[in-house]
Design a protein around this motif. Structure first.
Motif, PDB file in Angstrom:
ATOM      1  N   TYR A   1       0.858  -1.176   0.000  1.00 15.40           N
ATOM      2  CA  TYR A   1       0.000   0.000   0.000  1.00 15.40           C
ATOM      3  C   TYR A   1       0.895   1.227   0.000  1.00 15.40           C
ATOM      4  N   LEU A   2       0.809   2.035  -1.040  1.00  9.89           N
ATOM      5  CA  LEU A   2       1.539   3.295  -1.081  1.00  9.89           C
ATOM      6  C   LEU A   2       0.736   4.296  -0.263  1.00  9.89           C
ATOM      7  N   ALA A   3       1.169   4.531   0.963  1.00  7.72           N
ATOM      8  CA  ALA A   3       0.422   5.383   1.875  1.00  7.72           C
ATOM      9  C   ALA A   3       0.641   6.864   1.570  1.00  7.72           C
ATOM     10  N   GLU A   4       1.839   7.224   1.146  1.00  7.07           N
ATOM     11  CA  GLU A   4       2.151   8.628   0.884  1.00  7.07           C
ATOM     12  C   GLU A   4       3.164   8.748  -0.249  1.00  7.07           C
ATOM     13  N   LEU A   5       2.964   9.751  -1.083  1.00  8.68           N
ATOM     14  CA  LEU A   5       3.948  10.147  -2.093  1.00  8.68           C
ATOM     15  C   LEU A   5       3.895  11.668  -2.148  1.00  8.68           C
ATOM     16  N   TYR A   6       5.020  12.305  -1.910  1.00 11.21           N
ATOM     17  CA  TYR A   6       5.036  13.767  -1.853  1.00 11.21           C
ATOM     18  C   TYR A   6       6.344  14.299  -2.410  1.00 11.21           C
ATOM     19  N   VAL A   7       6.217  15.320  -3.240  1.00 12.67           N
ATOM     20  CA  VAL A   7       7.354  16.078  -3.758  1.00 12.67           C
ATOM     21  C   VAL A   7       7.106  17.537  -3.376  1.00 12.67           C
TER      22      VAL A   7
END
Length: 159
Positions: free
Chosen positions: A83-89
């Motif tokens: 599960y990709l819980a977070e992706l942030y740039v």
């Protein structure tokens, strides 16, 4: 560590908990979502990393992007589910391929950890993230009876 699209991507360790917490709090602040104070979140991030079912990747030096994945045993296969819980740039670094590089690395790491499936959720209004995910083969459709494609929904609530 690997270099991908001119940005270094590495797996976070316990000593990165504070920078991970800072990035995650910035993400939530950008979208007006609540978050615990950075020091409190840093402790939690450290605990998750020690537990062993969470993988965090950082991009850039200093870090300008984060991907947080949770791994669990699969139900429908012997592989793990990711599960990709977070992706942030961070806003100033967007549009330079960092999110794509981070996603490609996240998928490779998940595969290497034994996952055969990755799922994620994002908002309808986040068209840039949706375009990225769809370009990488993610879909929000499932095949129902008779092969009919229907929209897949993700629901959540506080308990």
């Amino acid at each position: 560590m690997s270099r991908s699209r001119a940005v270094e991507i590495r797996r976070a360790g316990a000593d990165d908990a504070l920078v991970v917490a800072e990035l995650l709090c910035a993400f939530n602040a950008e979208f007006d979502d609540p978050a615990p104070p950075v020091p409190e979140l840093a402790v939690r991030v450290g605990e998750l990393l020690v537990h062993g079912d969470t993988v965090i990747l950082l991009a850039g030096e200093p870090a300008c992007a984060v991907a947080l994945m949770r791994l669990r045993p699969g139900l429908w296969s012997r592989g793990l589910e990711c599960y990709l819980a977070e992706l942030y740039v961070v806003p100033g670094r967007r549009g330079h391929g960092i999110g794509r590089a981070l996603m490609e690395r996240a998928m490779a790491v998940a595969r290497n950890e034994g996952a055969d499936h990755m799922e994620l959720g994002t908002g309808e209004a986040d068209v840039v993230a949706r375009a990225l995910y769809e370009s990488l083969g993610f879909t929000n459709h499932e095949h129902g009876p008779g092969g009919v494609s229907t929209v897949s929904y993700f629901y959540e609530r506080d308990l």
